[in-house]
Scaffold this motif. Structure first.
Motif, PDB file in Angstrom:
ATOM      1  N   GLY A  41       0.807  -1.180  -0.109  1.00 24.51           N
ATOM      2  CA  GLY A  41       0.091  -0.207   0.138  1.00 24.51           C
ATOM      3  C   GLY A  41       0.828   1.330  -0.102  1.00 24.51           C
ATOM      4  O   GLY A  41       1.645   1.338  -0.931  1.00 24.51           O
ATOM      5  N   LEU A  48       4.536  -2.890   9.480  1.00 25.85           N
ATOM      6  CA  LEU A  48       3.354  -3.547   9.021  1.00 25.85           C
ATOM      7  C   LEU A  48       2.446  -4.198  10.160  1.00 25.85           C
ATOM      8  O   LEU A  48       1.303  -4.740   9.711  1.00 25.85           O
ATOM      9  N   LYS A  69      -0.831 -11.055   3.523  1.00 24.59           N
ATOM     10  CA  LYS A  69       0.024  -9.941   2.980  1.00 24.59           C
ATOM     11  C   LYS A  69       1.363  -9.794   3.646  1.00 24.59           C
ATOM     12  O   LYS A  69       2.459  -9.644   2.992  1.00 24.59           O
ATOM     13  N   VAL A  70       1.240  -9.856   5.167  1.00 24.22           N
ATOM     14  CA  VAL A  70       2.411  -9.554   6.104  1.00 24.22           C
ATOM     15  C   VAL A  70       3.266 -10.471   5.725  1.00 24.22           C
ATOM     16  O   VAL A  70       4.519 -10.537   5.523  1.00 24.22           O
ATOM     17  N   PRO A  92       0.060  -2.303  11.700  1.00 31.85           N
ATOM     18  CA  PRO A  92      -1.107  -1.987  11.358  1.00 31.85           C
ATOM     19  C   PRO A  92      -1.961  -2.883  10.402  1.00 31.85           C
ATOM     20  O   PRO A  92      -3.376  -2.729  10.482  1.00 31.85           O
ATOM     21  N   ILE A  93      -1.427  -3.395   9.335  1.00 32.65           N
ATOM     22  CA  ILE A  93      -2.231  -4.212   8.625  1.00 32.65           C
ATOM     23  C   ILE A  93      -2.129  -5.757   8.886  1.00 32.65           C
ATOM     24  O   ILE A  93      -2.614  -6.581   8.106  1.00 32.65           O
ATOM     25  N   LYS A 119      -3.423  -7.446  11.309  1.00 34.83           N
ATOM     26  CA  LYS A 119      -5.022  -8.185  11.610  1.00 34.83           C
ATOM     27  C   LYS A 119      -5.910  -8.370  10.549  1.00 34.83           C
ATOM     28  O   LYS A 119      -6.524  -9.267  10.233  1.00 34.83           O
ATOM     29  N   GLU A 120      -5.824  -7.093   9.587  1.00 37.06           N
ATOM     30  CA  GLU A 120      -6.834  -7.381   8.466  1.00 37.06           C
ATOM     31  C   GLU A 120      -6.277  -8.044   7.507  1.00 37.06           C
ATOM     32  O   GLU A 120      -7.167  -8.549   6.498  1.00 37.06           O
ATOM     33  N   ASN A 121      -4.846  -8.114   7.227  1.00 34.78           N
ATOM     34  CA  ASN A 121      -4.388  -8.934   6.029  1.00 34.78           C
ATOM     35  C   ASN A 121      -2.968  -9.671   6.263  1.00 34.78           C
ATOM     36  O   ASN A 121      -2.030  -9.372   5.879  1.00 34.78           O
ATOM     37  N   THR A 122      -3.335 -10.885   7.315  1.00 38.91           N
ATOM     38  CA  THR A 122      -2.226 -11.489   7.739  1.00 38.91           C
ATOM     39  C   THR A 122      -1.456 -12.030   6.382  1.00 38.91           C
ATOM     40  O   THR A 122      -0.048 -12.089   6.567  1.00 38.91           O
TER      41      THR A 122
END
Length: 385
Positions: free
Chosen positions: A237, A267, A277-278, A269-270, A272-275
Motif C-alpha cells: 500500500g 506492517l 499479505k504480511v 497496522p495491517i 490483523k486485517e491482512n495476515t
C-alpha cells in the motif's frame, strides 16, 4: 434490468461476446463473484477445442470463489469444464461430481463424469517434460529479441505487464504456473525462475534451465531462484519496508538451519486485517536478503510477531552474517544447490513380515545428479539381520 440478468439474456440470445465486452470493462476488484462466474462461462462458451487461453482465463476467474460457490451446480460445472478442456481430467472429475451432487440426475454432468473416468483409466500419451521444455525454449527464442528491445526503450517501466504476458505465453508449455522475473544485470538480460519457496520445484526448474539453447544464452542469464538484492524496498500500500525495518530473532535447529521470529512495526497496522499479505511481504524480504535458494536451504520457517520480543533482536539485514557464522555459504542458483546437497530420512524398520517392502527401509537419500533428476540411494536394513 441489472447487469447479471442482462448477461443471462445475452446468453439466451447467443450473444456471448456482448457478455465479455460488458464485464471486461469492469475492474476485477469491482466484479461480484456472480459476475466473475458469468464472465468465465462466456470465455468457455467462445473457446475452441484445443485452445487453452480462454479456459485458463475461466479458471483464474472461478478459482478465488470456491468457498463462496461451494454447493453451487453452475460454478462447479463451469470450473470442471475448464479443467476438462485443458486435459486435466483429475480435478475436472472432482468438480463434475460436486456439480452432480448439487443437481442429482443431470445427464450432461453424468456424461462428463463417465468420460473423465474413461480417460483417467486409459494410458497417457502426453508430451513429456523434455519435449515441452524444448518447445517452450523455441517459443522464447522467437520473442527474446523483442523482449530485449522493450526492456531497452521502456525507461519508465510502463510495459511491465506486456513483458510478463509475452514471456509467460512462451514459457507456459513447460512452466504453466511458474513465477518469473525479467531484468538486466549490467551485462546480460536475466530470466529468473522462482520455485516459490518449495525445494521440490527446483528439480524441474533446474532441468528447464539447463535446456536453454545457446542462441538464448548469448544474451540471457537464466537463473533459478530470486537473487539477493541489497537495499531492496517493498511497498505494501503506502507503506515502504526494507530489510533493516524488520527485527529478527533466530534459533538454530538440529539440522544446521535457522528458525526465525520476525517483527516489523511498519506492517503491524495491517497484520490483523491482512495476515497473508504480511507473511508474503516478510517472506519476500527474506528472499531478497539471502536469496530464494538460500532461504529454501537454510530457513526452517518463521513466525510473525505483532510486538517485539523482550530479548535483544537482530535486524534482518544481519541474516547473511548469521548464516556465515554457522559455516554456511549462501547459494546463488538452484542448480548449484541441487548439485551439492541431498536429503535423507531414517525409519525404524517394521518387523511384521507382511508389511509393505518400503517399511523395511532404514535410510533413504535423495541425490540429484547433473541432469537434475532425482535419484534415490536406499540403505535397507533387512528383517532378521
Amino acid at each position: 434490468m441489472d447487469l447479471l440478468k442482462q448477461c443471462q439474456q445475452w446468453f439466451e440470445q447467443n450473444e456471448i461476446q456482448k457478455v465479455i465486452d460488458a464485464l471486461e470493462v469492469i475492474p476485477a476488484g469491482e466484479r461480484t463473484p456472480e459476475l466473475d462466474s458469468e464472465l468465465a462461462k462466456a470465455y468457455i462458451a467462445v473457446a475452441h477445442i484445443g485452445e487453452r487461453e480462454p479456459f485458463e482465463k475461466a479458471l483464474e476467474l472461478l478459482a478465488p470463489h470456491e468457498e463462496y460457490f461451494a454447493e453451487n451446480h453452475c460454478w462447479n460445472y463451469r470450473i470442471a469444464s475448464a479443467y476438462y478442456y485443458l486435459d486435466e481430467e483429475g480435478p475436472a472429475l472432482r468438480y463434475f461430481e460436486k456439480a452432480l451432487k448439487a443437481r442429482p440426475g443431470d445427464k450432461d454432468t453424468q456424461e462428463y463424469i463417465n468420460d473423465c473416468r474413461r480417460r483417467l483409466s486409459l494410458p497417457r500419451f502426453e508430451k513429456n517434460f523434455r519435449e515441452r521444455a524444448q518447445e517452450a525454449w523455441a517459443a522464447f527464442a522467437q520473442i527474446e529479441a523483442e523482449l530485449r528491445q522493450i526492456m531497452d526503450i521502456d525507461e519508465t517501466r510502463q510495459r511491465g505487464e506486456e513483458l510478463i504476458e509475452k514471456c509467460g505465453n512462451a514459457l507456459k508449455t513447460a512452466l504453466r504456473d511458474t513465477s518469473f522475473e525479467l531484468g538486466f544485470n549490467g551485462e546480460k538480460y536475466e530470466l529468473i525462475l522462482s520455485p516459490e519457496g518449495l525445494r521440490s520445484r527446483l528439480f524441474p526448474l533446474v532441468y528447464f534451465q539447463k535446456q536453454a539453447p545457446e542462441s538464448v544464452l548469448e544474451h540471457w542469464d537464466i537463473r533459478v531462484g530470486r537473487q539477493p538484492c541489497e537495499g531492496f524496498e517493498l511497498r505494501a500500500g503506502e507503506i515502504k519496508v526494507r530489510a533493516e525495518d524488520v527485527q529478527m530473532w533466530a534459533e538454530k535447529t538440529d539440522d544446521q538451519r535457522v528458525s526465525l521470529v520476525l517483527c516489523c512495526e511498519k506492517l503491524t497496522p495491517i497484520l490483523k486485517e491482512n495476515t497473508d499479505k504480511v507473511w508474503w511481504a516478510l517472506s519476500m524480504l527474506v528472499d531478497q536478503t539471502i536469496g530464494e535458494v538460500s532461504a529454501i536451504a537454510f530457513v526452517a520457517g518463521f513466525d510473525v510477531y505483532a510486538q517485539p520480543k523482550d530479548e535483544p533482536a537482530k535486524r534482518l539485514t544481519q541474516l547473511p552474517e548469521l548464516l556465515q557464522s554457522m559455516g554456511l555459504s549462501l547459494w546463488r542458483d538452484g542448480s548449484d544447490y541441487l548439485e551439492n546437497s541431498y536429503l535423507t530420512y531414517e525409519l525404524e524398520p517394521v518387523e511384521d513380515p507382511e508389511a509393505d517392502w518400503r517399511l523395511d527401509v532404514c535410510i533413504c537419500r535423495c541425490l540429484p545428479p547433473a541432469s537434475a533428476h532425482q535419484r534415490l540411494s536406499v540403505c535397507p536394513q533387512r528383517r532378521g539381520g
